[in-house]
Scaffold this active site. Structure first.
Site, PDB file in Angstrom:
ATOM      1  CB  CYS A 158       2.387   4.087  -5.423  1.00  0.00           C
ATOM      2  SG  CYS A 158       2.000   2.498  -6.124  1.00  0.00           S
ATOM      3  NE  ARG A 182      -1.797  -2.046 -12.486  1.00  0.00           N
ATOM      4  CZ  ARG A 182      -1.479  -2.592 -11.321  1.00  0.00           C
ATOM      5  NH1 ARG A 182      -1.264  -3.894 -11.235  1.00  0.00           N
ATOM      6  NH2 ARG A 182      -1.353  -1.842 -10.248  1.00  0.00           N
ATOM      7  CD  GLN A 228      -4.484  -1.783  -7.029  1.00  0.00           C
ATOM      8  OE1 GLN A 228      -3.843  -0.769  -6.762  1.00  0.00           O
ATOM      9  NE2 GLN A 228      -3.915  -2.955  -7.231  1.00  0.00           N
ATOM     10  CG  ASP A 268      -3.539   1.267  -4.104  1.00  0.00           C
ATOM     11  OD1 ASP A 268      -2.831   0.579  -3.386  1.00  0.00           O
ATOM     12  OD2 ASP A 268      -3.143   1.809  -5.156  1.00  0.00           O
ATOM     13  CG  HIS A 281       0.299   4.223  -1.387  1.00  0.00           C
ATOM     14  ND1 HIS A 281      -0.751   4.350  -2.250  1.00  0.00           N
ATOM     15  CD2 HIS A 281       1.089   3.231  -1.876  1.00  0.00           C
ATOM     16  CE1 HIS A 281      -0.604   3.493  -3.247  1.00  0.00           C
ATOM     17  NE2 HIS A 281       0.499   2.800  -3.047  1.00  0.00           N
ATOM     18  CE  LYS A 284       4.790  -9.714  -3.445  1.00  0.00           C
ATOM     19  NZ  LYS A 284       3.874  -9.696  -4.563  1.00  0.00           N
ATOM     20  CG  HIS A 318       3.269   0.238  -1.851  1.00  0.00           C
ATOM     21  ND1 HIS A 318       3.051   0.951  -3.005  1.00  0.00           N
ATOM     22  CD2 HIS A 318       4.547   0.483  -1.492  1.00  0.00           C
ATOM     23  CE1 HIS A 318       4.172   1.591  -3.335  1.00  0.00           C
ATOM     24  NE2 HIS A 318       5.099   1.315  -2.435  1.00  0.00           N
TER      25      HIS A 318
END
Length: 644
Positions: A333, A362, A380, A382, A384, A463, A509
């Site tokens: 992000c 992580r 991911q 992922d 945005h 979310k 997200h």
RNA sequence: GCCACAGUAGCUCAGUGGUAGAGCACCCGAUUCGUAAUCGGGCGGUCGUCGGUUCAAUCCCGACCUGUGGCUCCA
């Protein structure tokens, strides 16, 4: 007098204090035999607890899931009964019913062993055979404190009970537990159960409190249901992606890098095929960007991650400053926010959707690592989205459709969950009100049913979670759509509106697979390793019957490869049976056998995965075309020639 | 990170206080095969790592590493 309304609309008028048992008996003797508990105004209580209020009155039989929870809760008491008989010094904690069974936590000086479980289970059978009635008793606080004076865990529980709460105990034979109930009438009801495993569990889930020993178990009304459940556990073990990952030569883990997979060539093919698929789906409406892996801590301070999530980041020593003031990115992000800010954006550009497939790190707790489902390094899918607040509803509809379409490709079905503000969060309540309101409205605009999960939102926004169900009925939380009003503030994101003034965009997200690593683990277990053709690392294995036919088989491989099919020649000096078996064990979707007849006629004998010796002979060109068609259509297992 | 359990050949596993064994895989040879394991031979292990006990440790003890089941956590 109390008025009870039965499901069919009939009413019964009874005196307060009447036992539900007697009401049920009045309805029918057969019903009484089948009755496990009753629900009064939706509240489950047992048959021997006097009625206090009237209202809707439903008799719960073994067909009701609420009755199953009662049965399992009673199972937990029977477990505690058995453990107390065999280990009198064991302190008793909690023993609730859970989704698939029940557990009970014990404080013991010596942890339980698997052998102990067998012993406890045998003792439980005796308790069941004793058919001890569950006897409820309501006691005063001082009586309770006295009765459990030897059980410190229970004393603590009593101390936590509010003054207006009824304190009750349940006895089954020699054992009495502090318990709200309800319970089945007697221990003889809990016939079909199994103790599964033990585990440590913090007292009241608090890592600062003592570690208790938890025994997990399950119970059902019938032997068939129990067997089916045990069989499903067995099936889940059989599909374990860690086992299949090794057997199918997809990935390995080595102690030199805990929580990070080494993908083999086959596994990498699978991984890349999946990523390619996502790329292709995102080609038209998304912008793929690359961003750095390593960042100054200033970025995380700005994003708000530094305070709360620093412990989960891999910090990197900076020799220039002598500090660990850089970190590997644990998510994409903030880098996308920086990206957004490289230029001024017009409202005409919105929504802008950045996607990145970079590797993330992580630092998960060592004890939390597990195969591919919980790793320290992953990627991911992922995204945005930067958009105007007025676009939220349309965007959520678009993304929801996008996500659900993805799952459909794999034969996965999804349910939606709406998660609201968590206790620990950033941003003002006004912002949260707006975010939750906008997301809920957008979600309702999709027309899909959803479940509410209060307090389960991300720390920066509410979310929508997508839970998918796999082929053996297990649920996995995968995709997510998270609305974020905080990041635009923190990163001072702006766009120029039609009014030529600066406006604050909203960020969404979005993840679809979650992480590719975990998604592949789910796919492995979902398909039991027998992937759809388009995903299979090896799509066709070509087998010459004998050495002298290897050149002919090689031509078939060539033709397949030229058509973009992942084909391999298996001309090893082994019997055909051996190579067929190997191909089946490796879950190869198609094996093409080339014998003398086929070589002469330009055909192949096709054996589809899982169909045994039922082969189909066809011209090579036709086979190539059919394989191509099946790949392009991304058909689920069970394509032409069948077989999964 | 916490509790419990586990770690023996590439894989699956047996075994013992006196420095190890099977099957598969791999290599070599024979075999040339019509739909789920052909036969023979060979290679292969500092028994997770480090320390302790012992005349002697892969085995007993401790610590650590990694894994497994949970707990906690999960941006």
């Amino acid at each position: 007098m109390l008025v009870l309304t039965l499901p069919d609309g009939a009413t019964r008028v009874v005196a307060p204090g009447t036992l539900p048992r007697d009401v049920v008996a009045g309805i029918g003797a057969g019903l009484l035999r089948a009755a496990i508990a009753v629900a009064v105004n939706g509240e489950v209580q047992d048959l021997m607890t006097p009625l206090r209020t009237g209202g809707g009155f439903v008799v719960l039989t073994n067909k009701d899931p609420r009755a199953l929870a009662v049965l399992r809760h009673s199972g937990a008491h029977i477990l505690a009964t058995a453990v107390r008989r065999l280990r009198p010094d064991a302190q008793i904690g909690f023993g609730p019913a859970i989704d698939d069974g029940f557990y009970y936590d014990f404080g013991v000086s010596k942890p339980f062993t698997p052998d102990d479980l067998a012993e406890f289970e045998a003792e439980m059978q005796k308790v069941v055979a004793g058919k001890f009635p569950f006897v409820r008793e309501e006691v005063t606080r001082s009586q309770a404190l006295q009765r459990f004076s030897d059980d410190p865990l229970k004393l603590e529980r009593i101390a936590d009970l509010g003054d207006d709460e009824v304190i009750s105990t349940y006895a089954d034979g020699p054992f009495t537990d502090l318990c709200r109930g309800p319970h089945v009438p007697d221990t003889g009801y809990v016939r079909h159960f199994r103790l599964l495993h033990t585990a440590g569990a913090y007292w009241r889930g608090d890592e600062k409190r003592p570690m208790l020993q938890r025994i997990y178990a399950t119970a059902f009304f019938s032997k068939e249901e129990l067997d089916r459940h045990l069989h499903q556990l067995e099936e889940a073990r059989r599909r374990d992606h860690r086992v299949l990952g090794k057997a199918l030569d997809l990935f390995h883990f080595f102690p030199v890098s805990p929580g990070a997979a080494f993908w083999t060539a086959r596994g990498t093919t699978l991984y890349n095929t999946l990523v390619d698929f996502v790329r292709e789906r995102q080609r038209d409406d998304f912008l793929e960007v690359k961003t750095p892996l390593l960042y100054q801590k200033a970025l995380w301070e700005q994003s708000g991650h530094w305070g709360k999530y620093r412990e989960n980041m891999f910090l990197v020593h900076n020799s220039e400053t002598g500090e660990h003031d850089m970190s590997l990115k644990p998510m994409n992000c903030p880098s996308h926010y920086v990206h957004y800010n490289v230029a001024k954006h017009s409202y005409r550009e919105l929504p802008i959707r950045y996607v990145t497939f970079d590797v993330l790190h992580r630092n998960e707790l060592s004890g939390a690592l597990s195969g591919l489902t919980r790793v320290r390094q992953f990627a991911q899918d992922d995204c945005h989205v930067f958009l105007a607040e007025s676009q939220v509803a349309d965007e959520v509809r678009f993304l929801t459709h996008f996500i659900l379409g993805y799952y459909e490709t794999f034969g996965l079905t999804a349910t939606l969950k709406f998660a609201t503000r968590p206790p620990e969060r950033i941003g003002s309540d006004e912002l949260w009100d707006r975010a939750e309101g906008a997301l809920r409205k957008a979600l309702e605009g999709t027309g899909r049913p959803y479940e509410l999960k209060e307090g389960d939102g991300a720390f920066y926004g509410p979310k929508i979670d997508f839970d998918v169900t796999d082929s053996i009925g297990r649920a996995w939380q995968l995709g997510t759509i998270q609305l974020d009003y905080n990041a635009p503030e923190r990163f001072d994101l702006e766009y120029v509106g039609a009014d030529n003034a600066m406006h604050r965009p909203v960020v969404i997200h979005r993840a679809v697979s979650g992480s590719f690593e975990r998604f592949i683990a789910i796919l492995i277990e979902h398909f039991a390793g027998a992937f759809p053709l388009w995903l299979s690392p090896e799509q066709v294995r070509v087998l010459p019957i004998s050495d002298d036919l290897a050149p002919d088989a090689g031509l078939v491989v060539r033709a397949l490869k030229d058509a973009g099919v992942r084909a391999h020649l298996d001309a090893r000096n082994e019997t055909l049976n051996y190579r067929i078996r190997d191909g089946e064990v490796m879950k190869t979707p198609y094996m093409a056998v080339v014998g003398k007849r086929e070589a002469e006629q330009g055909t192949v004998a096709i054996r589809a995965r899982g169909t045994g010796a039922k082969q189909t002979v066809m011209p090579v060109a036709e086979f190539v075309a059919r394989v191509r068609a099946e790949i392009v259509s991304r058909a689920l297992p069970g394509g032409f020639g069948a077989g999964g």
